[in-house]
Design a protein around this motif. Sequence first.
Motif, PDB file in Angstrom:
ATOM      1  N   TYR A   6       0.882  -0.835  -0.305  1.00 18.72           N
ATOM      2  CA  TYR A   6      -0.151  -0.012  -0.090  1.00 18.72           C
ATOM      3  C   TYR A   6       1.239   1.447  -0.050  1.00 18.72           C
ATOM      4  CZ  TYR A   6      -3.265   3.278   1.557  1.00 18.72           C
ATOM      5  OH  TYR A   6      -4.119   4.132   1.258  1.00 18.72           O
ATOM      6  N   ARG A  32       0.910   4.714  -0.055  1.00 12.91           N
ATOM      7  CA  ARG A  32       0.479   6.152   0.340  1.00 12.91           C
ATOM      8  C   ARG A  32      -0.248   7.610  -0.444  1.00 12.91           C
ATOM      9  NH1 ARG A  32      -3.616   6.541   5.399  1.00 12.91           N
ATOM     10  NH2 ARG A  32      -1.828   4.748   5.964  1.00 12.91           N
ATOM     11  N   SER A  79      -4.731  11.499  -1.012  1.00 17.16           N
ATOM     12  CA  SER A  79      -6.120  11.243  -0.672  1.00 17.16           C
ATOM     13  C   SER A  79      -6.273   9.785  -0.923  1.00 17.16           C
ATOM     14  CB  SER A  79      -6.391  11.647  -2.083  1.00 17.16           C
ATOM     15  OG  SER A  79      -7.499  10.489  -2.071  1.00 17.16           O
ATOM     16  N   SER A  80      -7.213   9.174   0.051  1.00 11.97           N
ATOM     17  CA  SER A  80      -7.500   8.039   0.512  1.00 11.97           C
ATOM     18  C   SER A  80      -7.961   6.737  -0.682  1.00 11.97           C
ATOM     19  CB  SER A  80      -7.843   8.165   1.869  1.00 11.97           C
ATOM     20  OG  SER A  80      -9.645   8.467   1.578  1.00 11.97           O
ATOM     21  N   GLU A 129      -8.368   5.462  -3.308  1.00 15.27           N
ATOM     22  CA  GLU A 129      -6.750   4.780  -4.104  1.00 15.27           C
ATOM     23  C   GLU A 129      -7.169   3.677  -5.739  1.00 15.27           C
ATOM     24  OE1 GLU A 129      -7.607   0.459  -2.551  1.00 15.27           O
ATOM     25  OE2 GLU A 129      -7.554   1.804   0.193  1.00 15.27           O
ATOM     26  N   SER A 168      -3.570   6.920  -3.360  1.00 13.65           N
ATOM     27  CA  SER A 168      -3.173   6.350  -3.181  1.00 13.65           C
ATOM     28  C   SER A 168      -2.572   4.227  -3.760  1.00 13.65           C
ATOM     29  CB  SER A 168      -4.041   6.355  -1.225  1.00 13.65           C
ATOM     30  OG  SER A 168      -3.729   6.784  -0.802  1.00 13.65           O
ATOM     31  N   THR A 206     -14.126  -1.805   3.253  1.00 19.63           N
ATOM     32  CA  THR A 206     -12.783  -0.631   2.544  1.00 19.63           C
ATOM     33  C   THR A 206     -12.745  -0.332   1.399  1.00 19.63           C
ATOM     34  OG1 THR A 206     -10.835  -1.818   3.295  1.00 19.63           O
ATOM     35  CG2 THR A 206     -12.110  -0.261   4.653  1.00 19.63           C
ATOM     36  N   GLN A 235     -13.201   2.243  -1.566  1.00 15.41           N
ATOM     37  CA  GLN A 235     -11.903   3.275  -2.063  1.00 15.41           C
ATOM     38  C   GLN A 235     -11.680   3.330  -3.194  1.00 15.41           C
ATOM     39  OE1 GLN A 235     -10.220   4.749   0.895  1.00 15.41           O
ATOM     40  NE2 GLN A 235     -11.580   5.285   2.478  1.00 15.41           N
TER      41      GLN A 235
END
Lengths: 534, 534, 534
Positions: free
Chosen positions: A256, A258, A261-262, A264, A302, A324, A327
């Motif tokens: 992952y 980062r 922004s969150s 993805e 991300s 999640t 995202q």
Amino acid sequence: MLLCRPKMKECCTFRRASPTVFRLYGTIPKCSIRFPSSIPRNTREVFVGTTQHLASTGPQTTAQFLIATVRTLISLTETKMRKVIHELLPAESDLEGLGHEMHALVAELYPICRSITGNGVRETLGRLQRFIPLTVHEVPSGTRVFDWTVPLEWNIRDAYIKNSRGERVIDFQKSNLHVVSYSTPLHKKMRLEELRSHLFSLPDNPDWVPYRTSYYKRDWGFCLTHKQLLDLSEDEYEVCIESSLESGHLTYGEFYVRGESSEEILISAHVCHPSLANDNLSGIAVACFLAKRISQLRRKYSYRFLFAPGTIGAITWLSINESTAHQIKHGLVLAGVGDAGSLTYKKSRRGNTDIDRAATLAICETESKSQTLDFTPYGYDERQYCSPGFNLAVGRLSRTPHGTFPEYHTSADNVSFVRPDSLGESLSVCLHVVSILEQNRTYLNTNPKCEPQLGERNLYQSLGGGSDNKATELAMLWVLNLSDGKQSLLEIAERSHLRFEVIVRAANALKEHGLLEEVSAQSLPRSTERQFAN
Amino acid sequence: MLLCRPKMKECCTFRRASPTVFRLYGTIPKCSIRFPSSIPRNTREVFVGTTQHLASTGPQTTAQFLIATVRTLISLTETKMRKVIHELLPAESDLEGLGHEMHALVAELYPICRSITGNGVRETLGRLQRFIPLTVHEVPSGTRVFDWTVPLEWNIRDAYIKNSRGERVIDFQKSNLHVVSYSTPLHKKMRLEELRSHLFSLPDNPDWVPYRTSYYKRDWGFCLTHKQLLDLSEDEYEVCIESSLESGHLTYGEFYVRGESSEEILISAHVCHPSLANDNLSGIAVACFLAKRISQLRRKYSYRFLFAPGTIGAITWLSINESTAHQIKHGLVLAGVGDAGSLTYKKSRRGNTDIDRAATLAICETESKSQTLDFTPYGYDERQYCSPGFNLAVGRLSRTPHGTFPEYHTSADNVSFVRPDSLGESLSVCLHVVSILEQNRTYLNTNPKCEPQLGERNLYQSLGGGSDNKATELAMLWVLNLSDGKQSLLEIAERSHLRFEVIVRAANALKEHGLLEEVSAQSLPRSTERQFAN
Amino acid sequence: MLLCRPKMKECCTFRRASPTVFRLYGTIPKCSIRFPSSIPRNTREVFVGTTQHLASTGPQTTAQFLIATVRTLISLTETKMRKVIHELLPAESDLEGLGHEMHALVAELYPICRSITGNGVRETLGRLQRFIPLTVHEVPSGTRVFDWTVPLEWNIRDAYIKNSRGERVIDFQKSNLHVVSYSTPLHKKMRLEELRSHLFSLPDNPDWVPYRTSYYKRDWGFCLTHKQLLDLSEDEYEVCIESSLESGHLTYGEFYVRGESSEEILISAHVCHPSLANDNLSGIAVACFLAKRISQLRRKYSYRFLFAPGTIGAITWLSINESTAHQIKHGLVLAGVGDAGSLTYKKSRRGNTDIDRAATLAICETESKSQTLDFTPYGYDERQYCSPGFNLAVGRLSRTPHGTFPEYHTSADNVSFVRPDSLGESLSVCLHVVSILEQNRTYLNTNPKCEPQLGERNLYQSLGGGSDNKATELAMLWVLNLSDGKQSLLEIAERSHLRFEVIVRAANALKEHGLLEEVSAQSLPRSTERQFAN
């Protein structure tokens, strides 16, 4: 809004250099600037504590000038960021080297006997950790993942068929394809007649060994060339499979990265196939090198890189990360990206998402011919990501589509079937797709009534020399005309038939002159909407 | 919801046969089952009073197992029903025989002198009653039907033109086409000059007699071959038309076949043409045989077969049935379905309804080439059904479109112009359309997150042997992926380019395993919506 | 709603002429009729004070009959109006004469040295006033118009380059293209070397003088043929530009023709180019003759004819008229409409407006081949009208698109490059577009359930003889079938592939028989909607 004006006045000085040119000298203190969120926190010091002197023309008030100056600084920083993103795209000469490096990785991973569980996957992921700091997850056998159950772990040390003279006529040590994946352990003598129903060959390609599995039905079998099959005489054979099928784990790797922004971008490659190079060591290698490059640069999104066994791995990941998964705004499954064929993009189930448009644009902008296919529920892990309960915007990048080339799922899908230049081009296209998504913005023309006077702002000349200037000028008109807060740069590139990078360059120039205002992503329903509610 | 559990426990016993196999023994009492409405009332006894023993695997509670068992029973019954529907589609060998039977009916009806009213229609309908229990309606002359008025009834016994030697040079007894339909009675001697303006011929096809009418203008006339016209010498002719035009009735036949639902499929054929075989004895014959077959089998929809004079008949029916016409959910006008040309489907005014899609799919799935045309307000009775105040989902099935073949509305449209194999294929296509509509369902994937594990349920193997299995497996993936409660099987067949029957087979298998849940038709707005409100 | 009934009774008498025929005698007083707004005020006297006797059939009450009678009168009047509109379309023979008249105007205006400001524009507009009562507006230099500023006014009397022998080697008096527009005043001797950077030629077309401007950058320059450039020897040249660049005005001409409605059709032609015939004296001439013709006839829409300098003129007009610009419902920019190429329509930004459909239909219905192009933000003043803050339904009519013919912006775009027949055809197409927009209506079928009985109303015959009758009959069926209060005649023409005039004729016949009712324009959202709100 950018400035806390009173403080500004205290810390900067400016001087009229000529009737129309002002120069700013001074140090801008950190506290005096309220940055737009588009400027990453770790780059804000660019402004702070440095002495700036910049030219401006025309009669302006002090405040106007200061605001314009800081706006320019912010623009420059954003431009610098964009340059970093542009560095994603490697030079032609770099690509050649990267192609060979990826090919070497394919060759290194080729001998390992992978399956949907077991030590082959672990060793593969371990080797990837040389390139990227992969997190390895172990999910216990028996774990319920939606409609499925994580299976028993399978490992194999050796397997063979010996004739009565004690010769290994079929030998796992020569190729792990010789054993049907998930074969149960066995050590038994038998006549050819009994053995025959457990032997699989390809009469049409008598020199190739097929690839077969029996994951969900306890069975055993050997794959061999049709010539080997024909050579087997009536005899008593010693058949041995030193495998184990026991409670253990399903293993997958995740990396992952980062971003600002969150939201993805998912890159997914299946890691369950044994000695098959294009399917899918090619995908693994490209995903790995893509991850390495992206992790080194600044980025808006991300990124999540997933190296998991096909089907059950994606299902396991989705089950664990169900809450999640939304995202994931864009995604690509990488599979079969190393053969000599041309590029193929297979659309997501939704069919008109940003990833569909960006990938179509990116493969069209490569030199080689390419094709975009509609979604079908048959293929690789896009089947799971695009199941109606998730309906994620995940497409697939391949070269020749699986099942349409004879080498598919045979020993002929070997290291020489994969080409360094194909791997290089696939990596380049992935980076191009990512670069489009990273740079895509939706703007509002701040001067929507009639065209703004571009000439007076030196916008035409400010682009620097080069034959592309005419295209950028036209691109500026397109961006101004269509930036109604709804149409993104990606859509403008499609409608204008101009290259995406030209549209971006034009938009940046316009934004730096205050002629465009970014529309926050939250107000854009399309890319965030989930079309299936259960 | 299927079971009244407490009662269930009392009447059934089950036994664990092995660690994973249970067997159910017992009698399911009628009272204990609440059937879904999709199970016809007269088939419910299948469940009742019989002893069932069925296998199940895995650890389940008693209640779960019983529920699953009854669900399976219901599924089997529905499968049985579907089989009945499949019997709609006759075998290749049956079709040949049916084609000849329909052709014999065309030949039998051919000599009768029909018009928009009168005894010709009555006799035609009477003969159809040998095949189906047609209700004959009589609507009095002068009845106001929307903008129209039911006309006076016309009958004719004889008509001729005699030359001065007393020879019948034109004789109604030889062909009823010789008299313009609705000719007023006449008995008069006249010179050729006076007669000429009442004579109609076809100079381009000098051996054919044209077909003409004068329904709404009181007039008289004779049709003849152009050769006959040229042979008429200057002479005094005795012109006689023994017709009557008097207050009477408009006659039409109707056959209503009740189904599970009050929603109707309309099949309409015009019956007003005299000795013209393709237009429309072919449509009458196919509608009649279609009605006979459908009435013998179980069905979801109710069916209404209408045999009425063109235009005024459809208008009369719509006027009388204005308040219930909205129950017609799908409809086909059958006209000109016996010639040697390929199949033509003309879309309804709405253009994207289930009948439009089903008929397009059905004619595409026949072997001969076919075409689908957009709606135009010109043609047969689809003009009335698709008038904006009704806007029904009614299309038209023809072979060569009317007006585009030279034999149209001439004596050359005779019995030999119509072919048994064409009639057979047209009937087969109608049954295929009906079978698609009967079997079309909209499902919700009950396991929308990732694919369900089809292999564990033996779904792949449960389909039985055969080369179609691969297609059914792919079809299962399509059905699962697109069954979001909105897209019907018809739409899934279109998008997947798989045969409708393969999609249905896949959906049935999935439903039997609880992987699909039917969405009630009420919640589907499209097929029931009326687009014009007045 | 048409009648004030009590008064009506007093002033009219009617008599039953036969069981089914009534005759009306009487004088309809002005006060007794409330006219629909579609009847122009100045034509209402048609009804008043005249004695009418008209036939009607069937049993009706007095009131019904009177209402029907007045409705017929109104229809007749509207038909009369429509005839007037039809007169818009000149006969083939008239067109030839008009083409030559327009060509003469082009030739007359050709020598004048126009620019974006100055006396050249004034003189041009003055000459147009011979044809139409143009209002000339003068906007002061320095006026802020959106992002722009009205520039200084430029005028020029003379300019030349003299060699050392005193010969004018380049002479403004020979062609005003020789001087770069907006060249600053200059009188100076210089060597060829210094002069050369101010000289512009076309190496690929060595006999042509290019056209160049420097509106927004103070500079000077000369344009010359490449041959002239090559002939310049090393010498000292006297360079003189007797121009002035001073505070003054921007001049534009406007002609507003009031119609029944305040909704406007805009016709816009740019007037800033010096001696260039196709670009845009052709547009000026066609706009002028179009204005003259339209002003002489009755019309539904109001018309605004704008003769303004390119870009800055349109921006100035939009800035001054910002609050009322939304009244422009349809518009055409006319540019380059005189060359020998085929017709080109460039769509508005919205792309699917009535002007887009009407212009596409109109150029398709001309005999010569034509093309419709999608909107691009590059071109003439449609750029401003279609900027996102206005987003007006304004397209552009041209022949060969600008920039795609070598003569573009050179001295080869001269009077002989423009052809009388091309000008005539362009005018004719403009009138056809206007005629479509004027006649376009949206109707509601008053008899939506089944077809009305057209035959009984003599609607088929009432059309008069002619081969077009079959088309009109079919057109009546189309109009009845699609007139659901939403689809306009323009859309019906598109869908039926029948000529617009045939659709209109059919609709008029149906309306006169009470089978159609006009839907008020207010309830039609599409054509009035503005798609961009700022």
